[in-house]
Every structure is written in C-alpha cells, then in structure tokens.
Write a protein that holds these residues in place. Structure first.
Motif, mmCIF file in Angstrom:
data_model
loop_
_atom_site.group_PDB
_atom_site.id
_atom_site.type_symbol
_atom_site.label_atom_id
_atom_site.label_comp_id
_atom_site.label_asym_id
_atom_site.label_seq_id
_atom_site.Cartn_x
_atom_site.Cartn_y
_atom_site.Cartn_z
ATOM 1 N N LEU A 51 0.817 -1.216 0.000
ATOM 2 C CA LEU A 51 0.000 0.000 0.000
ATOM 3 C C LEU A 51 0.845 1.258 0.000
ATOM 4 O O LEU A 51 0.406 2.304 -0.494
ATOM 5 C CB LEU A 51 -0.954 -0.014 1.207
ATOM 6 C CG LEU A 51 -2.050 -1.074 1.125
ATOM 7 C CD1 LEU A 51 -2.868 -1.111 2.418
ATOM 8 C CD2 LEU A 51 -2.978 -0.811 -0.058
ATOM 9 N N PHE A 52 2.062 1.175 0.515
ATOM 10 C CA PHE A 52 2.986 2.297 0.404
ATOM 11 C C PHE A 52 3.282 2.575 -1.064
ATOM 12 O O PHE A 52 3.232 3.725 -1.520
ATOM 13 C CB PHE A 52 4.280 1.985 1.155
ATOM 14 C CG PHE A 52 5.350 3.032 0.973
ATOM 15 C CD1 PHE A 52 5.369 4.171 1.758
ATOM 16 C CD2 PHE A 52 6.345 2.872 0.009
ATOM 17 C CE1 PHE A 52 6.352 5.147 1.583
ATOM 18 C CE2 PHE A 52 7.322 3.832 -0.172
ATOM 19 C CZ PHE A 52 7.338 4.973 0.612
ATOM 20 N N ALA A 53 3.556 1.509 -1.808
ATOM 21 C CA ALA A 53 3.846 1.664 -3.232
ATOM 22 C C ALA A 53 2.629 2.215 -3.980
ATOM 23 O O ALA A 53 2.758 3.096 -4.841
ATOM 24 C CB ALA A 53 4.259 0.316 -3.824
ATOM 25 N N ALA A 54 1.433 1.727 -3.640
ATOM 26 C CA ALA A 54 0.209 2.199 -4.301
ATOM 27 C C ALA A 54 -0.045 3.670 -3.989
ATOM 28 O O ALA A 54 -0.433 4.445 -4.881
ATOM 29 C CB ALA A 54 -0.987 1.352 -3.852
ATOM 30 N N SER A 55 0.179 4.078 -2.756
ATOM 31 C CA SER A 55 -0.088 5.460 -2.349
ATOM 32 C C SER A 55 0.907 6.439 -2.979
ATOM 33 O O SER A 55 0.535 7.539 -3.385
ATOM 34 C CB SER A 55 -0.040 5.580 -0.825
ATOM 35 O OG SER A 55 -1.032 4.767 -0.236
ATOM 36 N N ILE A 56 2.178 6.036 -3.069
ATOM 37 C CA ILE A 56 3.175 6.876 -3.725
ATOM 38 C C ILE A 56 2.801 7.073 -5.189
ATOM 39 O O ILE A 56 2.887 8.175 -5.740
ATOM 40 C CB ILE A 56 4.576 6.240 -3.608
ATOM 41 C CG1 ILE A 56 5.101 6.371 -2.168
ATOM 42 C CG2 ILE A 56 5.554 6.886 -4.590
ATOM 43 C CD1 ILE A 56 5.380 7.796 -1.730
ATOM 44 N N VAL A 60 -0.662 10.226 -2.839
ATOM 45 C CA VAL A 60 -1.329 10.452 -1.557
ATOM 46 C C VAL A 60 -0.271 10.269 -0.468
ATOM 47 O O VAL A 60 -0.095 9.191 0.105
ATOM 48 C CB VAL A 60 -2.515 9.484 -1.347
ATOM 49 C CG1 VAL A 60 -3.292 9.868 -0.087
ATOM 50 C CG2 VAL A 60 -3.435 9.508 -2.546
ATOM 51 N N THR A 61 0.452 11.340 -0.187
ATOM 52 C CA THR A 61 1.618 11.261 0.689
ATOM 53 C C THR A 61 1.264 10.816 2.096
ATOM 54 O O THR A 61 1.980 10.016 2.703
ATOM 55 C CB THR A 61 2.317 12.634 0.759
ATOM 56 O OG1 THR A 61 2.580 13.086 -0.567
ATOM 57 C CG2 THR A 61 3.631 12.530 1.521
ATOM 58 N N ASP A 137 -5.646 14.213 4.627
ATOM 59 C CA ASP A 137 -4.526 13.314 4.388
ATOM 60 C C ASP A 137 -3.674 13.166 5.644
ATOM 61 O O ASP A 137 -3.282 12.056 6.031
ATOM 62 C CB ASP A 137 -3.689 13.877 3.232
ATOM 63 C CG ASP A 137 -2.775 12.844 2.601
ATOM 64 O OD1 ASP A 137 -2.938 11.641 2.884
ATOM 65 O OD2 ASP A 137 -1.905 13.239 1.806
ATOM 66 N N ALA A 138 -3.399 14.287 6.304
ATOM 67 C CA ALA A 138 -2.598 14.267 7.533
ATOM 68 C C ALA A 138 -3.327 13.512 8.653
ATOM 69 O O ALA A 138 -2.715 12.750 9.415
ATOM 70 C CB ALA A 138 -2.291 15.695 7.977
#
Length: 214
Positions: A51-56, A60-61, A137-138
């Motif tokens: 999901l890190f790869a998908a978000s990058i 979506v930081t 997002d934060a």
C-alpha cells in the motif's frame, strides 16, 4: 509503467495490483487481530509495503507515510504481542483515562503539525491543494499511527480510533483513485465495530472470572 502502476480492470475501473493485494492483507490483518493471532503483524507488514507503493503512485503522501509507519509499528506490535504471549494468553484491556487523553492529544496535535508540514512543503496531493484536503490526508496518517500504537499495547480503544479514521479514509481513498482502498475502508468500518465488541466482551468476561475467583 512501473510495477507499482500496473493495474487490472474490475467493474470498468483501473485497480492497481498493489492496492488490491495490499488491501487483502489489510483485511486479513483485522481478522487476525480479532483472533489475537501473532500473524497479525507479519501480514500487516506485507500489506503496508504494497500500500505504500500504491499510495506513492497515487500521490497520496499522507497514506504513504501512514503505511511506512505501519511497517515499523508492525515490528513493534509483533515484539509486544510476542512478549505478552510467551507465558500466557495476550490480555486485552480498555485504556486508562490518562492513556485516552494521550491518544486524543496525540491525534489532535499530530494532525495539526503534519498538516502544517504537508501544506508548507507541498507533500500531499498536489501543489497548492486546499487546506481541508491536506488536513484529511494528515489526519489519516496520524490517526492510523495512533490506532496501531494502541493495538500494539492491546488496548480495546484502538478499534474506536480506527472507526474515526475510516470515516475520513473512505472519501479520501475514492477521490484519489484508490478504489479498492475506499471499498476496504468501508468494510473496515463494519469489521472494526465487530472487533471492538469482541475484545470488550473478552475483557469483561476475564474481569468477571477474576472477581469470582477472588
């Protein structure tokens, strides 16, 4: 196209495979957490990487940083649960009043600080994104971190924190094109409520047994 951007079509929508498999792991994490299985943490770590790869890839930081933190917290959670299960079954409990204040303060202050950082350095969504969008997002990043930390300490309250995160996570995921994440957030909402009831009942049953024994 990079491996993180590779996608398949589901119901006419392009779905990144990292988003799909990562969220399958995320759902499995919730099920395993309900059962208090130590496998919760390795599965969470795997899902966090995907999901890190998908978000990058989706820019979506906040969600990407949340997943990076989830990976680290998965290691912490595995260590804490392993300690808790070496001699006896993992004991769950509600947070104390002080712990709840700490969780709330961490969520509020953390969201303000991270929002300011995201906005100042254009780390979220796109340059000059509206403050409300950046704050959402934060909030997801900070709320997810707080929930996972509480989960590592086997606090019943971590389920409620996840409910609060999901209420914002669903619309944010859909609007960023992470359709599987959006659908999974919605499923999480129901599963989290079930998990909360299960852990609370378990805690009350254990407390009642101790009272009878004494």
């Amino acid at each position: 196209m990079s491996w993180a951007d590779a996608s398949i079509e589901i119901f006419g929508l392009p779905v990144r495979w990292t988003d799909l498999i990562g969220n399958i792991c995320a759902l499995a994490t919730v099920v395993l957490a309900m059962r208090k299985s130590i496998w919760t943490w390795p599965v969470q770590f795997t899902g966090a990487v995907l999901l890190f790869a998908a978000s990058i890839s989706a820019h979506v930081t906040g969600n990407a940083l949340k997943q990076a933190l989830f990976g680290l917290l998965a290691i912490y959670g595995w260590w804490k649960w392993r300690q808790g299960t070496q001699r006896h079954e993992l004991v769950v409990r509600p947070a104390t009043g002080r712990e709840r204040l700490t969780l709330i303060a961490a969520a509020v202050v953390g969201t303000i600080v991270v929002t300011a950082l995201f906005k100042t350095f254009d780390l979220s969504w796109y340059p000059d994104a509206p403050l409300a969008v950046v704050a959402a997002d934060a909030y997801i990043f900070v709320g997810g971190a707080v929930a996972t930390w509480a989960q590592g300490r086997a606090l019943v309250d971590f389920w409620i924190v996840w409910v609060a995160v999901d209420l914002v996570g669903v619309p944010v995921a859909f609007s960023s094109g992470l359709y599987v994440s959006g659908a999974v957030y919605a499923i999480f909402f129901v599963m989290v409520l079930v998990g909360f009831v299960k852990w609370l009942r378990e805690y009350r049953a254990a407390t009642a047994s101790l009272a009878v024994a004494s």
